[in-house]
Design an enzyme around this catalytic site. Structure first.
Site, PDB file in Angstrom:
ATOM      1  N   CYS A   1       0.839  -1.208   0.000  1.00 19.87           N
ATOM      2  CA  CYS A   1       0.000   0.000   0.000  1.00 19.87           C
ATOM      3  C   CYS A   1       0.869   1.252   0.000  1.00 19.87           C
ATOM      4  O   CYS A   1       1.722   1.435   0.865  1.00 19.87           O
ATOM      5  CB  CYS A   1      -0.896   0.029   1.233  1.00 19.87           C
ATOM      6  SG  CYS A   1      -1.739   1.618   1.423  1.00 19.87           S
ATOM      7  N   VAL A   2       0.625   2.122  -0.950  1.00 24.03           N
ATOM      8  CA  VAL A   2       1.476   3.305  -1.109  1.00 24.03           C
ATOM      9  C   VAL A   2       1.388   4.262   0.079  1.00 24.03           C
ATOM     10  O   VAL A   2       2.418   4.774   0.548  1.00 24.03           O
ATOM     11  CB  VAL A   2       1.170   4.051  -2.438  1.00 24.03           C
ATOM     12  CG1 VAL A   2      -0.273   4.528  -2.497  1.00 24.03           C
ATOM     13  CG2 VAL A   2       2.120   5.222  -2.634  1.00 24.03           C
TER      14      VAL A   2
END
Lengths: 130, 135, 100, 100, 135, 130
Positions: free
Chosen positions: F78-79
């Protein structure tokens, strides 16, 4: 009075590092000496300069770096815990055959003996964790 | 301030589910070189750290429990274990690994390092310390 | 039906208790990681687990029991499974809820 | 004397309970982070906390109470401190034990 | 398999002590764009996530609680709250933020999104879901 | 059957990543499809190539990378969680003005939508955390 602070959790996931920071700052403001801040377990993750938190949030790593610079703090990251979790300065990176390093300014990597020494040399050891 | 301090390591967490037990043991081993007065306390789920018969092959993790049995060689001879914590878990001292040391003041007789304590004794033990490390 | 996983020691955290309170009849609870301490015979919470076994099926992950030295101290009637068995349970049940 | 810090919710974890069971008479317990929920008036564990207050001093960290919206729901007699007060408590007591 | 699934977000942890509540909310917001049938459940310490009057200035952390009150605008209108969890903590519905939505089927009348449920109802609610995300 | 796996904790500190790995491997061995493994919260710390665990211990990061290569797994980090915690690939590093990156082979950085998509597209979502 002389304090050593131990931080056992990384930034953001747990409040430990926040509370340790607030405690450290309050102790300095009260005129106490911080002998050392020792980052252990996931606490070593406080020492990566690669974080980019949202702009409306606090920057946990930078905050430690700045406090260290202002008060000449000794921020020590446990080498064994750091190796397990991927925190490295240029020397460590080279020694372990890695192609990058990520240690933030104001932190240094050293051994667990630094924690014991903190316990011996300080009047109080205060632990923050999960 | 004397150069020798009383250090208590308080172990309250189970092994393997988290790394605290293992990394706490690493501190104990390094700390042993500093010639302080070291004691370990196992309470709450920490008593599981010294449970007999741990076999970690199935979880592909390192079994570090034998290290506790070697602590006697590092002159760590006081391992306090909470009676209430054993009781709550349905355990007795026989469910724990034998932790021993050789007493140099008694012709190197092999003695148990385990001292079972109740809550009141734990309270007193903590108050005696100079430094408490908690994991 | 639902597979519930519990990975926390019932002596340390409230996860197993909450799971037992909210698991529907006929569902399956799988104890994993430190959650396997909930399978321990003779503990202060063993009665609660045994009582629940009339309503739900309780399983425990064998590799986690063995790691913790309690493989031979499991409450009668708890089914011990390996990782393949964990996968099979998550196939047999149509969703999985993790009590973290 | 000893300062005990508790940073876990008493509804989720056993830390406060263990601390109350093992804190010597005259010692101080400081509730911080999620531990401040132990200061909540009218909860299922409030009686246990109040009973302990005859034996030990119970404090709670104000910034953590405020963050969680419970600053005005604190059990009578619990002393609210800020970070400077936390430092002062760790000076007044000659060691600190963290119930993590 | 239909394109619309029932998603339940189970929130069991207190805010601020750990990040799970905040990052769970980020999933809910992103997930709202996927037009699934979304429900939130607050139980155990998760009920504290929607407590009134949160003020995080003192801990220098972001107060994300107002975001819950905006979820109605994302068509997230079913917020289940555990009665037993409220009781255990000495809380009532009045201690929670008002969470509302405008009902398009009822002339945009403002209605409460909060549905208090007991353990048996939670059991039934979970069984109805296609996907359960737990934080 | 199609699975999406969510991992919420970093390597070593918690067993979650180990159990997720064993589950994923067992599912593949049983002939199931792994649609995606999504690393969220501190789980993003599984994706740093800078770890150097002790030689007698498992290498959590490498193990994931190897499994991904062998089975063509989609390992998504997840960024937003990664930015908070200092996990970056070359692009992210450049975008955030950093001088180094640390993403391990076989992982890619993307948005939370990938987790929701996993929930929609898979028959089962299985979460491993603390």
């Amino acid at each position: 009075m002389k304090f050593t602070i131990q931080v056992n959790e990384g930034p953001y996931q747990h409040q430990s590092s926040d509370t340790a920071y607030q405690f450290t700052r309050a102790a300095l403001e009260a005129g106490h000496e911080i002998f050392r801040v020792f980052f252990y377990h996931d606490g070593v993750n406080n020492a990566t300069r690669l974080t980019t938190p949202p702009q409306d949030d606090r920057n946990v790593v930078t905050r430690w770096s700045e406090l260290a610079e202002k008060h000449n703090l000794d921020l020590v990251v446990c080498v064994a815990a750091a190796q397990r979790r991927g925190i490295a300065d240029a020397d460590e990176s080279k020694r372990n055959g890695k192609d990058a390093d990520n240690l933030a300014p104001g932190f240094r990597i050293s051994g667990l003996g630094q924690l014991i020494e903190g316990g011996i040399q300080s009047d109080r050891l205060v632990v923050f964790g999960d | 301030m004397s150069d020798t301090k009383k250090f208590l390591y308080v172990n309250r967490k189970a092994p393997y589910g988290t790394i605290y037990a293992l990394e706490s043991l690493e501190v104990v081993l390094i700390g042993a070189a500093f010639e302080q007065d070291v004691q370990l306390l196992f309470m709450d789920d920490g008593v599981f750290q010294i449970a007999k018969g741990q076999d970690t092959k199935g979880i592909e993790n390192k079994n570090f429990s034998p290290t506790y049995t070697a602590l006697g060689d590092y002159e760590i001879t006081k391992m306090y274990v909470s009676q209430e914590s054993l009781d709550e878990r349905g355990l007795t001292i026989d469910d724990l690994m034998p932790l021993t040391y050789e007493d140099e003041d008694d012709d190197w007789a092999e003695k148990s390092s385990i001292i079972v304590v109740n809550n009141a004794e734990i309270a007193a033990l903590m108050e005696e310390q100079d430094v408490v490390l908690s994991f | 039906m639902m597979l519930h996983t519990v990975n926390k020691s019932p002596f340390e955290k409230n996860s197993l208790n909450s799971c037992l309170n909210c698991a529907a009849e006929g569902s399956t609870i799988l104890l994993i990681e430190d959650g396997v301490y909930g399978a321990l015979k003779g503990s202060s919470i063993a009665d609660k687990v045994q009582a629940a076994m009339g309503k739900v099926t309780v399983c425990a992950l064998g590799p986690d029991l063995a790691a913790r030295g309690i493989a031979d101290k499991v409450i009668d009637g708890i089914k011990v499974v390996d990782y393949a068995g964990f996968v099979a349970l998550s196939v047999e049940n149509d969703k999985v809820q993790a009590w973290l």
